[in-house]
Design an enzyme around this catalytic site. Structure first.
Site, PDB file in Angstrom:
ATOM      1  N   SER A   1       6.336   3.465  13.109  1.00 11.15           N
ATOM      2  CA  SER A   1       4.908   3.705  13.342  1.00 11.15           C
ATOM      3  C   SER A   1       4.701   4.480  14.633  1.00 11.15           C
ATOM      4  CB  SER A   1       4.210   2.340  13.457  1.00 11.15           C
ATOM      5  OG  SER A   1       2.913   2.487  13.987  1.00 11.15           O
TER       6      SER A   1
ATOM      7  N   LYS B   1       8.940  -2.910  15.719  1.00  8.52           N
ATOM      8  CA  LYS B   1       9.289  -1.585  15.177  1.00  8.52           C
ATOM      9  C   LYS B   1      10.348  -0.924  16.053  1.00  8.52           C
ATOM     10  CE  LYS B   1       6.803  -1.539  11.532  1.00  8.52           C
ATOM     11  NZ  LYS B   1       7.477  -1.607  10.242  1.00  8.52           N
TER      12      LYS B   1
ATOM     13  N   PHE C   1     -15.762   0.898  17.993  1.00  8.05           N
ATOM     14  CA  PHE C   1     -15.209   0.305  19.212  1.00  8.05           C
ATOM     15  C   PHE C   1     -15.144   1.349  20.321  1.00  8.05           C
ATOM     16  CE2 PHE C   1     -12.788  -2.390  15.956  1.00  8.05           C
ATOM     17  CZ  PHE C   1     -13.723  -3.410  15.993  1.00  8.05           C
TER      18      PHE C   1
ATOM     19  N   ASN D   1      10.077 -11.728  10.196  1.00  5.87           N
ATOM     20  CA  ASN D   1       9.929 -10.829   9.043  1.00  5.87           C
ATOM     21  C   ASN D   1      10.475  -9.448   9.339  1.00  5.87           C
ATOM     22  OD1 ASN D   1       8.295 -10.699   6.389  1.00  5.87           O
ATOM     23  ND2 ASN D   1       7.519 -12.469   7.508  1.00  5.87           N
TER      24      ASN D   1
ATOM     25  N   LEU E   1       5.369  -7.303   8.280  1.00  8.84           N
ATOM     26  CA  LEU E   1       3.991  -7.654   8.640  1.00  8.84           C
ATOM     27  C   LEU E   1       3.476  -6.558   9.565  1.00  8.84           C
ATOM     28  CD1 LEU E   1       4.535 -11.472   9.372  1.00  8.84           C
ATOM     29  CD2 LEU E   1       3.861 -10.381   7.208  1.00  8.84           C
ATOM     30  N   LYS E   2       2.154  -6.286   9.518  1.00 10.69           N
ATOM     31  CA  LYS E   2       1.682  -5.061  10.190  1.00 10.69           C
ATOM     32  C   LYS E   2       0.375  -5.192  10.974  1.00 10.69           C
ATOM     33  CE  LYS E   2      -0.952  -3.413   6.246  1.00 10.69           C
ATOM     34  NZ  LYS E   2      -1.427  -2.290   5.477  1.00 10.69           N
TER      35      LYS E   2
ATOM     36  N   TYR F   1       0.825  -1.227   0.000  1.00 20.03           N
ATOM     37  CA  TYR F   1       0.000   0.000   0.000  1.00 20.03           C
ATOM     38  C   TYR F   1       0.859   1.278   0.000  1.00 20.03           C
ATOM     39  CZ  TYR F   1      -3.187   3.476   2.125  1.00 20.03           C
ATOM     40  OH  TYR F   1      -3.914   4.601   2.418  1.00 20.03           O
ATOM     41  N   ILE F   2       1.663   1.460   1.018  1.00 18.29           N
ATOM     42  CA  ILE F   2       2.424   2.718   1.126  1.00 18.29           C
ATOM     43  C   ILE F   2       3.584   2.711   0.135  1.00 18.29           C
ATOM     44  CG2 ILE F   2       3.728   4.205   2.707  1.00 18.29           C
ATOM     45  CD1 ILE F   2       2.061   2.891   5.002  1.00 18.29           C
TER      46      ILE F   2
ATOM     47  N   TYR G   1       3.951  -6.462  17.461  1.00 15.98           N
ATOM     48  CA  TYR G   1       4.215  -5.652  16.269  1.00 15.98           C
ATOM     49  C   TYR G   1       4.982  -4.386  16.645  1.00 15.98           C
ATOM     50  CZ  TYR G   1       3.244  -2.152  12.655  1.00 15.98           C
ATOM     51  OH  TYR G   1       3.369  -1.142  11.727  1.00 15.98           O
TER      52      TYR G   1
HETATM   53  P1  NAD Z   1       1.544  -3.676   3.059  1.00 18.48           P
HETATM   54  O1  NAD Z   1       1.326  -5.010   3.676  1.00 18.48           O
HETATM   55  O2  NAD Z   1       0.554  -3.176   2.082  1.00 18.48           O
HETATM   56  O3  NAD Z   1       2.980  -3.634   2.357  1.00 18.48           O
HETATM   57  C1  NAD Z   1       4.076  -4.393   2.842  1.00 18.48           C
HETATM   58  C2  NAD Z   1       4.688  -5.113   1.653  1.00 18.48           C
HETATM   59  O4  NAD Z   1       5.824  -5.857   2.111  1.00 18.48           O
HETATM   60  C3  NAD Z   1       3.728  -6.111   0.998  1.00 18.48           C
HETATM   61  O5  NAD Z   1       3.700  -5.893  -0.390  1.00 18.48           O
HETATM   62  C4  NAD Z   1       4.341  -7.476   1.335  1.00 18.48           C
HETATM   63  O6  NAD Z   1       4.115  -8.420   0.294  1.00 18.48           O
HETATM   64  C5  NAD Z   1       5.810  -7.134   1.499  1.00 18.48           C
HETATM   65  N1  NAD Z   1       6.567  -8.017   2.401  1.00 18.48           N
HETATM   66  C6  NAD Z   1       6.235  -8.403   3.663  1.00 18.48           C
HETATM   67  N2  NAD Z   1       7.207  -9.176   4.173  1.00 18.48           N
HETATM   68  C7  NAD Z   1       8.181  -9.260   3.220  1.00 18.48           C
HETATM   69  C8  NAD Z   1       9.432  -9.909   3.153  1.00 18.48           C
HETATM   70  N3  NAD Z   1       9.889 -10.643   4.184  1.00 18.48           N
HETATM   71  N4  NAD Z   1      10.161  -9.778   2.024  1.00 18.48           N
HETATM   72  C9  NAD Z   1       9.710  -9.052   0.973  1.00 18.48           C
HETATM   73  N5  NAD Z   1       8.517  -8.418   0.971  1.00 18.48           N
HETATM   74  C10 NAD Z   1       7.765  -8.519   2.091  1.00 18.48           C
HETATM   75  O7  NAD Z   1       1.749  -2.635   4.268  1.00 18.48           O
HETATM   76  P2  NAD Z   1       1.791  -1.055   4.224  1.00 18.48           P
HETATM   77  O8  NAD Z   1       0.556  -0.548   4.849  1.00 18.48           O
HETATM   78  O9  NAD Z   1       2.185  -0.583   2.892  1.00 18.48           O
HETATM   79  O10 NAD Z   1       2.968  -0.806   5.274  1.00 18.48           O
HETATM   80  C11 NAD Z   1       4.311  -0.614   4.862  1.00 18.48           C
HETATM   81  C12 NAD Z   1       5.193  -0.445   6.092  1.00 18.48           C
HETATM   82  O11 NAD Z   1       4.721   0.669   6.843  1.00 18.48           O
HETATM   83  C13 NAD Z   1       5.177  -1.630   7.043  1.00 18.48           C
HETATM   84  O12 NAD Z   1       6.486  -1.807   7.557  1.00 18.48           O
HETATM   85  C14 NAD Z   1       4.240  -1.195   8.145  1.00 18.48           C
HETATM   86  O13 NAD Z   1       4.541  -1.815   9.375  1.00 18.48           O
HETATM   87  C15 NAD Z   1       4.509   0.288   8.197  1.00 18.48           C
HETATM   88  N6  NAD Z   1       3.382   1.063   8.736  1.00 18.48           N
HETATM   89  C16 NAD Z   1       2.149   0.939   8.146  1.00 18.48           C
HETATM   90  C17 NAD Z   1       1.077   1.646   8.677  1.00 18.48           C
HETATM   91  C18 NAD Z   1      -0.304   1.512   8.086  1.00 18.48           C
HETATM   92  O14 NAD Z   1      -1.261   1.901   8.727  1.00 18.48           O
HETATM   93  N7  NAD Z   1      -0.485   1.000   6.865  1.00 18.48           N
HETATM   94  C19 NAD Z   1       1.265   2.479   9.785  1.00 18.48           C
HETATM   95  C20 NAD Z   1       2.533   2.607  10.320  1.00 18.48           C
HETATM   96  C21 NAD Z   1       3.595   1.877   9.798  1.00 18.48           C
HETATM   97  C1  UD1 Z   2      -3.737   0.872  14.041  1.00 18.08           C
HETATM   98  C2  UD1 Z   2      -2.770  -0.101  14.632  1.00 18.08           C
HETATM   99  C3  UD1 Z   2      -1.516   0.633  15.052  1.00 18.08           C
HETATM  100  C4  UD1 Z   2      -0.926   1.432  13.914  1.00 18.08           C
HETATM  101  C5  UD1 Z   2      -1.980   2.414  13.429  1.00 18.08           C
HETATM  102  C6  UD1 Z   2      -1.486   3.252  12.276  1.00 18.08           C
HETATM  103  C7  UD1 Z   2      -4.286  -1.761  15.595  1.00 18.08           C
HETATM  104  C8  UD1 Z   2      -4.864  -2.332  16.852  1.00 18.08           C
HETATM  105  N1  UD1 Z   2      -3.423  -0.738  15.766  1.00 18.08           N
HETATM  106  O1  UD1 Z   2      -4.198   1.625  15.127  1.00 18.08           O
HETATM  107  O2  UD1 Z   2      -0.542  -0.274  15.502  1.00 18.08           O
HETATM  108  O3  UD1 Z   2       0.216   2.147  14.333  1.00 18.08           O
HETATM  109  O4  UD1 Z   2      -3.135   1.662  13.015  1.00 18.08           O
HETATM  110  O5  UD1 Z   2      -1.742   2.659  11.089  1.00 18.08           O
HETATM  111  O6  UD1 Z   2      -4.536  -2.238  14.494  1.00 18.08           O
HETATM  112  N2  UD1 Z   2     -12.235   1.641  14.836  1.00 18.08           N
HETATM  113  C9  UD1 Z   2     -13.564   1.342  14.953  1.00 18.08           C
HETATM  114  N3  UD1 Z   2     -14.059   0.316  14.208  1.00 18.08           N
HETATM  115  C10 UD1 Z   2     -13.293  -0.417  13.343  1.00 18.08           C
HETATM  116  C11 UD1 Z   2     -11.925  -0.100  13.221  1.00 18.08           C
HETATM  117  C12 UD1 Z   2     -11.427   0.940  13.997  1.00 18.08           C
HETATM  118  O7  UD1 Z   2     -14.288   1.961  15.720  1.00 18.08           O
HETATM  119  O8  UD1 Z   2     -13.812  -1.350  12.697  1.00 18.08           O
HETATM  120  C13 UD1 Z   2     -11.703   2.777  15.603  1.00 18.08           C
HETATM  121  C14 UD1 Z   2     -10.580   2.410  16.569  1.00 18.08           C
HETATM  122  O9  UD1 Z   2     -11.095   2.036  17.812  1.00 18.08           O
HETATM  123  C15 UD1 Z   2      -9.769   3.720  16.600  1.00 18.08           C
HETATM  124  C16 UD1 Z   2      -9.961   4.294  15.194  1.00 18.08           C
HETATM  125  O10 UD1 Z   2     -11.126   3.675  14.683  1.00 18.08           O
HETATM  126  O11 UD1 Z   2     -10.335   4.605  17.528  1.00 18.08           O
HETATM  127  C17 UD1 Z   2      -8.809   4.000  14.268  1.00 18.08           C
HETATM  128  O12 UD1 Z   2      -8.534   2.606  14.260  1.00 18.08           O
HETATM  129  P1  UD1 Z   2      -7.475   1.949  13.270  1.00 18.08           P
HETATM  130  O13 UD1 Z   2      -7.733   2.397  11.885  1.00 18.08           O
HETATM  131  O14 UD1 Z   2      -7.463   0.475  13.528  1.00 18.08           O
HETATM  132  O15 UD1 Z   2      -6.086   2.610  13.698  1.00 18.08           O
HETATM  133  P2  UD1 Z   2      -5.370   2.644  15.137  1.00 18.08           P
HETATM  134  O16 UD1 Z   2      -6.250   2.165  16.211  1.00 18.08           O
HETATM  135  O17 UD1 Z   2      -4.790   3.990  15.306  1.00 18.08           O
END
Ligand code: NAD
Ligand code: UD1
Length: 337
Positions: free
Chosen positions: A124, A152, A217, A99, A83-84, A11-12, A148
């Site tokens: 994160s 990080k 929630f 991972n 993994l996230k 995604y990102i 998780y």
């Molecule tokens: P995502 O799952 O969409 O992307 C991660 C990608 O990494 C995937 O394409 C997956 O196939 C690949 N991958 C996983 N393990 C691998 C490995 N061992 N070798 C090669 N490829 C691998 O997740 P995202 O939302 O794009 O997140 C990207 C990064 O940002 C992650 O490290 C995540 O922890 C961090 N992050 C995400 C969020 C969020 O809300 N999406 C918030 C804070 C931090």
């Molecule tokens: C999630 C991750 C956190 C990560 C952050 C940023 C979890 C438990 N935590 O947290 O580690 O750093 O994203 O990407 O996954 N909510 C609802 N109903 C739903 C889903 C969410 O009410 O079906 C509420 C939650 O209680 C929260 C808000 O929406 O108040 C946002 O939730 P979410 O999108 O899961 O993000 P974070 O809780 O911030």
């Protein structure tokens, strides 16, 4: 610059890849496709006119990394791969340590051997745990509350140790708040597998008719309307933040930590209402008890990124909802297999 994007079809990573191409850089993606699809590459090409170099492989596979680094003259790496899912990390901690922590260690070792000294790491806001004061600055104490989050923090610490031992390394730790939204074309967005854990994709799936109703929630938090407050940031702003971080940090030795957030919090009900307005659809909901591990509020102090990187989030919650909706409408079941 030639930039290695681990996890670049995710995604990102995919939206950052678009930002890098538009900024004139040359991304090289390494992804094991564990949580993404090859169709992402065609979509990046459709948006930018450039199909990025792609290697299907795992960051834990040292031979694969060595070959990639020998073939492409990489200047810097952005490490997205990992993994996230918080809940999954509680049930299955070992794959998370393998991972996320082992993966980062293998990557850093391979970069080191290849003479690459610049790494940007996807961290994160979860590393702040249940922060006591808002907004959260980079100096706030860190504290992980689940496996998780611990992975990080461990990777942040490992990279800090590396930079302390080898002062020519440039390490940038980007702590993302809540990334949402997609490309305004509707071609690239978040494609969660199974039931979404996060708020915005869940709301989008209710609006498009894939799920019946949102479960909120908890409505008894100490927030203005009782629902949880978060700092939602448009994924394109996040992508711009990576471009700014690379431009600013490349070749500058040492470790720097940056929050990437907007500095504004929105409640669950505010997001729901904004999404209804953007989509023209009703989003039915029920209120349930709080989700274990959730905090009431979390939003960033993004001043350091603005001061040092010259970066600031530009896009509103309305645009975040609009772009999520464009993606959801055009791809109701996500990317094609
Ligand atoms: P995502 O799952 O969409 O992307 C991660 C990608 O990494 C995937 O394409 C997956 O196939 C690949 N991958 C996983 N393990 C691998 C490995 N061992 N070798 C090669 N490829 C691998 O997740 P995202 O939302 O794009 O997140 C990207 C990064 O940002 C992650 O490290 C995540 O922890 C961090 N992050 C995400 C969020 C969020 O809300 N999406 C918030 C804070 C931090
Ligand atoms: C999630 C991750 C956190 C990560 C952050 C940023 C979890 C438990 N935590 O947290 O580690 O750093 O994203 O990407 O996954 N909510 C609802 N109903 C739903 C889903 C969410 O009410 O079906 C509420 C939650 O209680 C929260 C808000 O929406 O108040 C946002 O939730 P979410 O999108 O899961 O993000 P974070 O809780 O911030």
């Amino acid at each position: 610059m030639n930039i290695l994007l681990t996890g670049g079809t995710g995604y990102i990573g995919s939206l950052t890849c678009v930002g890098l191409i538009e900024a004139g850089e040359h991304p090289v993606i390494l992804d094991n496709l564990g949580n993404s699809k090859p169709a992402v590459l065609e979509r990046i090409a459709a948006v930018t006119g450039v199909r990025p170099a792609f290697v299907e492989g795992d960051v834990r596979d040292r031979a694969c990394l060595d070959e990639l680094l020998a073939r492409h003259r990489i200047d810097a790496a952005i490490h997205f791969a990992g993994l996230k899912a918080v809940g999954e990390s509680v049930r299955l901690p070992l794959p998370y340590y393998d991972n996320n922590v082992h993966g980062a260690q293998v990557l850093a070792s391979a970069l080191h051997a290849a003479g690459v000294r610049t790494i940007v790491f996807s961290s994160s806001a979860t590393v702040y745990g249940d922060a006591k004061t808002m907004p959260i600055s980079e100096q706030a104490p860190t504290q992980a509350t689940n496996p998780y989050g611990r992975t990080k923090l461990m990777v942040e610490q490992m990279l800090e140790d590396l930079a302390a031992a080898e002062p020519d390394w440039s390490v940038t730790l980007l702590r993302y708040f809540n990334p949402v939204g997609g490309h305004p074309s509707g071609l690239l967005g978040e494609d969660p597998q199974g039931i979404p854990n996060n708020l915005m994709p869940y709301i989008a799936q209710v609006a498009v008719g894939r799920r019946e109703r949102l479960t909120i929630f908890g409505d008894d938090y100490p927030t203005p309307d009782g629902t949880g407050v978060r700092d939602y940031i448009h994924v394109l702003d996040l992508a711009d933040g990576h471009v700014a971080a690379l431009r600013h940090r490349c070749g500058r030795a040492g470790v720097r930590v940056f929050n990437l957030g907007t500095g504004r919090g929105h409640s669950v009900l505010e997001v729901l209402r904004a999404f209804e307005a953007a989509s023209g659809r009703r989003v039915p909901y029920v209120v349930a008890p709080r989700r274990a591990g959730d905090v009431a509020s979390c939003w960033a102090d993004p001043a350091r990124a603005e001061r040092e990187l010259g970066w600031r989030a530009q896009r509103s919650i309305e645009q975040m909802c609009r772009d999520t909706w464009s993606w959801q409408l055009a791809n109701p079941t996500g990317y094609p297999s």
